[in-house]
Write an enzyme that holds these catalytic residues in place. Structure first.
Site, PDB file in Angstrom:
ATOM      1  N   GLY A 149       0.769  -1.197  -0.002  1.00 47.25           N
ATOM      2  CA  GLY A 149       0.043  -0.052  -0.022  1.00 47.25           C
ATOM      3  C   GLY A 149       0.626   1.268   0.022  1.00 47.25           C
ATOM      4  O   GLY A 149       1.946   1.161   0.657  1.00 47.25           O
TER       5      GLY A 149
ATOM      6  N   GLN B 185       3.292   9.971   0.707  1.00 45.75           N
ATOM      7  CA  GLN B 185       4.495   9.407   0.768  1.00 45.75           C
ATOM      8  C   GLN B 185       5.420   9.665  -0.382  1.00 45.75           C
ATOM      9  O   GLN B 185       6.672   9.314  -0.067  1.00 45.75           O
ATOM     10  CB  GLN B 185       4.317   7.887   1.032  1.00 45.75           C
ATOM     11  CG  GLN B 185       3.548   7.438   2.366  1.00 45.75           C
ATOM     12  CD  GLN B 185       3.240   6.186   2.556  1.00 45.75           C
ATOM     13  OE1 GLN B 185       2.406   5.401   2.048  1.00 45.75           O
ATOM     14  NE2 GLN B 185       4.320   5.355   3.188  1.00 45.75           N
TER      15      GLN B 185
ATOM     16  N   HIS C 285      -2.722   7.960   6.393  1.00 45.97           N
ATOM     17  CA  HIS C 285      -1.632   8.935   5.989  1.00 45.97           C
ATOM     18  C   HIS C 285      -2.047  10.114   5.351  1.00 45.97           C
ATOM     19  O   HIS C 285      -1.523  11.308   5.400  1.00 45.97           O
ATOM     20  CB  HIS C 285      -1.013   8.195   4.918  1.00 45.97           C
ATOM     21  CG  HIS C 285       0.264   7.067   5.101  1.00 45.97           C
ATOM     22  ND1 HIS C 285       1.271   7.784   5.707  1.00 45.97           N
ATOM     23  CD2 HIS C 285       0.325   6.042   4.990  1.00 45.97           C
ATOM     24  CE1 HIS C 285       2.015   6.956   6.348  1.00 45.97           C
ATOM     25  NE2 HIS C 285       1.580   5.772   5.690  1.00 45.97           N
TER      26      HIS C 285
ATOM     27  N   CYS D 166       5.926   0.434   7.603  1.00 51.33           N
ATOM     28  CA  CYS D 166       5.297   1.476   6.850  1.00 51.33           C
ATOM     29  C   CYS D 166       6.647   2.046   6.086  1.00 51.33           C
ATOM     30  O   CYS D 166       7.654   2.346   6.544  1.00 51.33           O
ATOM     31  CB  CYS D 166       4.820   2.782   7.797  1.00 51.33           C
ATOM     32  SG  CYS D 166       4.530   4.266   6.897  1.00 51.33           S
ATOM     33  N   LEU D 167       6.471   2.263   4.821  1.00 53.77           N
ATOM     34  CA  LEU D 167       7.488   2.619   4.017  1.00 53.77           C
ATOM     35  C   LEU D 167       8.315   3.845   4.221  1.00 53.77           C
ATOM     36  O   LEU D 167       9.374   4.239   4.087  1.00 53.77           O
ATOM     37  CB  LEU D 167       7.346   2.576   2.535  1.00 53.77           C
ATOM     38  CG  LEU D 167       6.698   1.395   1.891  1.00 53.77           C
ATOM     39  CD1 LEU D 167       6.392   1.567   0.505  1.00 53.77           C
ATOM     40  CD2 LEU D 167       7.740   0.365   1.945  1.00 53.77           C
TER      41      LEU D 167
ATOM     42  N   HIS E 296      -4.816   2.045   7.517  1.00 56.38           N
ATOM     43  CA  HIS E 296      -3.183   2.519   7.616  1.00 56.38           C
ATOM     44  C   HIS E 296      -3.073   3.819   6.467  1.00 56.38           C
ATOM     45  O   HIS E 296      -2.657   4.867   6.702  1.00 56.38           O
ATOM     46  CB  HIS E 296      -2.156   1.485   7.246  1.00 56.38           C
ATOM     47  CG  HIS E 296      -0.807   1.827   7.330  1.00 56.38           C
ATOM     48  ND1 HIS E 296      -0.086   1.488   8.286  1.00 56.38           N
ATOM     49  CD2 HIS E 296      -0.075   2.556   6.480  1.00 56.38           C
ATOM     50  CE1 HIS E 296       1.439   1.940   8.044  1.00 56.38           C
ATOM     51  NE2 HIS E 296       1.288   2.706   6.857  1.00 56.38           N
ATOM     52  N   GLU E 297      -3.579   3.275   5.239  1.00 61.15           N
ATOM     53  CA  GLU E 297      -3.125   4.265   4.126  1.00 61.15           C
ATOM     54  C   GLU E 297      -4.181   5.589   4.191  1.00 61.15           C
ATOM     55  O   GLU E 297      -3.777   6.631   4.021  1.00 61.15           O
ATOM     56  CB  GLU E 297      -3.337   3.694   2.693  1.00 61.15           C
ATOM     57  CG  GLU E 297      -2.430   2.481   2.541  1.00 61.15           C
ATOM     58  CD  GLU E 297      -1.126   2.550   2.718  1.00 61.15           C
ATOM     59  OE1 GLU E 297      -0.611   3.912   2.488  1.00 61.15           O
ATOM     60  OE2 GLU E 297      -0.262   1.816   2.985  1.00 61.15           O
TER      61      GLU E 297
HETATM   62 ZN    ZN Z   1       2.449   3.842   6.001  1.00 63.80          ZN
END
Ligand code: ZN
Length: 164
Positions: free
Chosen positions: A46, A51, A140, A94-95, A136-137
């Site tokens: 995701g 991001q 963001h 998380c990236l 989660h996304e």
């Molecule tokens: Zn994330």
């Protein structure tokens, strides 16, 4: 194929509230394509527009590609319209927080209303990994990271590990 750099905490684009996308223009579709390229390269399942430094309410998800069953989804201006009362807690990476796994409690099922990459309205329930990934996304898009969802003492312990 365009892989964009992934922004890492504490980049301020990650903690702001993203703006609505509105019309699904060719530029929006190009952004989504770049985000898939970036997500697959990372690799992740995701990725939200902030991001990659774009403060718009858009994220992509591909829950199945690592298991060989691809189901790429583009969520434009998503809203979590309903959440089942059942909760699920699991480790989330998380990236934008490399090196960190945080145990986050989420709703086990969510109903999401959004616009897809063709500009069509969508409305459906998700469960399992997809429900967690969507929450989660969606976080963001409101500038919320996993470390904001856990006990503050645990967040303080984890924060120095970012990037390790
Ligand atoms: Zn994330």
């Amino acid at each position: 194929m365009t892989v964009r750099p992934v922004r890492l905490w504490p980049d301020p684009v990650l903690t702001g509230v993203a703006a609505p996308v509105g019309d699904v223009t060719p530029e929006v579709r190009a952004l989504a394509r770049d985000m898939f390229d970036t997500m697959y390269a990372a690799p992740g399942r995701g990725l939200a527009a902030p991001q990659v430094g774009v403060p718009l309410r858009l994220f992509v998800m591909e829950a199945g590609w690592k298991a060989g069953a691809p189901t790429p989804l583009v969520f434009i201006d998503p809203v979590i319209a309903e959440a089942a009362p059942a909760r699920a807690t699991g480790p989330e990476g998380c990236l934008s927080l490399p090196g960190i796994m945080a145990d986050v409690e989420r709703a086990a099922r969510v109903r999401v209303v959004w616009t897809d990459a063709e500009g069509q309205p969508q409305d459906r329930w998700f469960d399992g990994f997809e429900a967690v990934c969507i929450q989660h996304e969606a976080d963001h898009l409101d500038g919320i990271l996993t470390l904001d969802r856990i006990d503050p003492a645990e967040a303080t312990r984890l924060r120095p590990l970012i990037g390790t």
